[in-house]
Design a protein around this motif. Structure first.
Motif, PDB file in Angstrom:
ATOM      1  N   ARG A 273       0.699  -1.139  -0.013  1.00  0.00           N
ATOM      2  CA  ARG A 273      -0.097  -0.027  -0.033  1.00  0.00           C
ATOM      3  C   ARG A 273       0.909   1.254  -0.108  1.00  0.00           C
ATOM      4  O   ARG A 273       1.895   1.209   0.512  1.00  0.00           O
ATOM      5  CB  ARG A 273      -0.904   0.002   1.385  1.00  0.00           C
ATOM      6  N   PRO A 274       0.541   2.390  -0.479  1.00  0.00           N
ATOM      7  CA  PRO A 274       1.137   3.509  -0.484  1.00  0.00           C
ATOM      8  C   PRO A 274       1.034   4.094   0.941  1.00  0.00           C
ATOM      9  O   PRO A 274       0.312   4.071   1.782  1.00  0.00           O
ATOM     10  CB  PRO A 274       0.211   4.525  -1.302  1.00  0.00           C
ATOM     11  N   ASP A 275       2.266   5.025   1.394  1.00  0.00           N
ATOM     12  CA  ASP A 275       2.204   5.570   2.630  1.00  0.00           C
ATOM     13  C   ASP A 275       1.567   7.058   2.468  1.00  0.00           C
ATOM     14  O   ASP A 275       1.223   7.419   1.371  1.00  0.00           O
ATOM     15  CB  ASP A 275       3.771   6.072   2.759  1.00  0.00           C
TER      16      ASP A 275
ATOM     17  N   PRO B 220      -0.960  10.555  -1.314  1.00  0.00           N
ATOM     18  CA  PRO B 220      -0.428   9.565  -2.406  1.00  0.00           C
ATOM     19  C   PRO B 220      -1.127   9.979  -3.664  1.00  0.00           C
ATOM     20  O   PRO B 220      -2.030  10.704  -3.819  1.00  0.00           O
ATOM     21  CB  PRO B 220      -1.494   8.405  -1.736  1.00  0.00           C
TER      22      PRO B 220
ATOM     23  N   GLN C 215       8.555   7.785  -4.019  1.00  0.00           N
ATOM     24  CA  GLN C 215       8.335   6.517  -4.484  1.00  0.00           C
ATOM     25  C   GLN C 215       7.196   5.879  -3.727  1.00  0.00           C
ATOM     26  O   GLN C 215       6.204   5.247  -4.156  1.00  0.00           O
ATOM     27  CB  GLN C 215       9.250   5.662  -4.606  1.00  0.00           C
ATOM     28  N   ARG C 216       7.247   6.148  -2.167  1.00  0.00           N
ATOM     29  CA  ARG C 216       6.146   5.396  -1.528  1.00  0.00           C
ATOM     30  C   ARG C 216       4.918   5.858  -1.543  1.00  0.00           C
ATOM     31  O   ARG C 216       3.933   5.572  -0.896  1.00  0.00           O
ATOM     32  CB  ARG C 216       6.734   5.291  -0.153  1.00  0.00           C
ATOM     33  N   HIS C 217       4.698   6.916  -2.273  1.00  0.00           N
ATOM     34  CA  HIS C 217       3.382   7.688  -2.371  1.00  0.00           C
ATOM     35  C   HIS C 217       2.726   7.114  -3.676  1.00  0.00           C
ATOM     36  O   HIS C 217       1.577   7.618  -4.019  1.00  0.00           O
ATOM     37  CB  HIS C 217       3.616   9.153  -2.426  1.00  0.00           C
TER      38      HIS C 217
ATOM     39  N   VAL D 163       1.071   4.862  -6.784  1.00  0.00           N
ATOM     40  CA  VAL D 163       0.395   3.810  -7.019  1.00  0.00           C
ATOM     41  C   VAL D 163       0.220   3.765  -8.397  1.00  0.00           C
ATOM     42  O   VAL D 163      -0.051   4.763  -9.226  1.00  0.00           O
ATOM     43  CB  VAL D 163      -1.116   3.986  -6.596  1.00  0.00           C
TER      44      VAL D 163
ATOM     45  N   PHE E  34       5.299  -1.439  -6.974  1.00  0.00           N
ATOM     46  CA  PHE E  34       4.311  -0.180  -6.579  1.00  0.00           C
ATOM     47  C   PHE E  34       3.255  -0.625  -6.180  1.00  0.00           C
ATOM     48  O   PHE E  34       2.792  -1.797  -6.725  1.00  0.00           O
ATOM     49  CB  PHE E  34       4.302   0.786  -7.666  1.00  0.00           C
TER      50      PHE E  34
ATOM     51  N   TRP F 198      -3.760  -3.277  -4.270  1.00  0.00           N
ATOM     52  CA  TRP F 198      -3.929  -2.288  -3.352  1.00  0.00           C
ATOM     53  C   TRP F 198      -5.313  -2.155  -3.221  1.00  0.00           C
ATOM     54  O   TRP F 198      -6.155  -1.855  -2.387  1.00  0.00           O
ATOM     55  CB  TRP F 198      -3.004  -1.302  -3.174  1.00  0.00           C
TER      56      TRP F 198
END
Ligand code: PMM
Length: 286
Positions: A2-4, A136, A180-182, A184, A213, A259
């Motif tokens: 999942r995204p942060d 995100p 990157q962690r945001h 999708v 991702f 996700w």
């Protein structure tokens, strides 16, 4: 995966997220014209939430094949009061827009995610705006606006080409400052794709997941489901009779670990996600 950057309780969900579709447009292919009035739109969004939508995706511009662009002022007039009304009611909201200006205003009104069907291609300011917002970002595979997308459905290998083009969008987003962690990724089912392009992408979801991702899938009521379920005379299954097929796609996508799924029929997909989760775990208990 999942995204942060999501607010609670979305950030804590361990299963596939159900994103309910709320199009505040006169002409979307499935729910166009129904929720133009602000109070009707907010009521429908609350209803989607009550039926199991973890987040409600508010859009003010139709992306149906052949659709024309809507001026930004009109998009803002459609979207903002509905975003505010839902946020006030405690419903998590995403904004479905290709425009930085609309993304900025919607997040200021309380939206917690930007869903951009163009992956940043439609508006050169989008990635920088989302980077500033710190929310995100869904980057969907897209090749051109709706008035010409049916002419752009040519691929050497649809899976390889879509993954390559999505990676380019992710690189561009990161270069503009979106972590990157945001991010999708979404293969954009039905956007510059013929039916078998969509099926090939669904079959090869693991290849897309391998890019590292989180994924979002939007199959709900789309034409490729209508043509799959055509009657003996070759007439497509009508749009409002494609929810069971959508639920089946949700079950498969959730079993593969995506996700989120973006759907109109929230109740059916919500059940399908729970079935898939129990199947993945081999148990009814989390
Ligand atoms: N499909 C539509 C609109 N927005 N957003 C994402 N991320 N993925 C999709 O597949 C997608 C989308 C078109 O469907 P609609 O007209 O029913 O909203």
């Amino acid at each position: 995966m999942r995204p942060d950057g999501l607010p609670a309780p979305l950030a804590q969900l361990r299963r596939t997220v159900v994103m309910g579709v709320l199009n505040v447009t006169p002409d979307s292919f499935s729910d166009g014209g129904r929720y133009q009035d602000v109070s009707a739109a907010v009521a429908h969004g609350r209803d989607l939430h009550a039926q199991g939508a973890d987040i409600v995706d508010v859009g003010g511009e139709s992306t149906r094949p052949g659709a024309q662009r809507v001026p930004v002022g009109e998009e803002l007039d459609r979207v903002l009061p509905v975003v505010s009304g839902l946020v006030e009611a405690g419903v998590p909201v995403s904004v479905d827009t290709m425009r930085a200006e609309t993304a900025l205003a919607a997040v200021a009104a309380g939206a917690c995610l930007v869903n951009d069907v163009s992956g940043g291609l439609a508006d050169p300011d989008m990635h920088a705006a989302v980077a500033r917002l710190g929310v995100p970002y869904v980057a969907m595979h897209w090749r051109g606006h709706s008035d010409r997308m049916d002419d752009l459905a040519t691929y050497d290998d649809v899976v390889v080409d879509v993954i390559g083009e999505l990676r380019d969008r992710a690189e561009a987003a990161m270069a503009a400052g979106i972590p990157q962690r945001h991010i999708v990724l979404d293969p954009g089912l039905g956007f510059a794709k013929e039916a078998d392009h969509n099926w090939a992408l669904l079959k090869r979801l693991p290849n897309l997941a391998a890019q590292g991702f989180p994924l979002l899938i939007g199959a709900s009521r789309k034409r490729f489901l209508g043509s799959l379920l055509a009657d003996d005379d070759g007439v497509d299954r009508p749009v409002d009779e494609r929810d069971r097929a959508t639920d089946a796609v949700t079950a498969v996508a959730a079993a593969m670990g995506v996700w989120a799924v973006r759907v109109h029929d929230v109740a059916g997909s919500s059940d399908a996600v729970r079935v898939a989760e129990a199947w993945r775990r081999g148990s009814a208990h989390g």
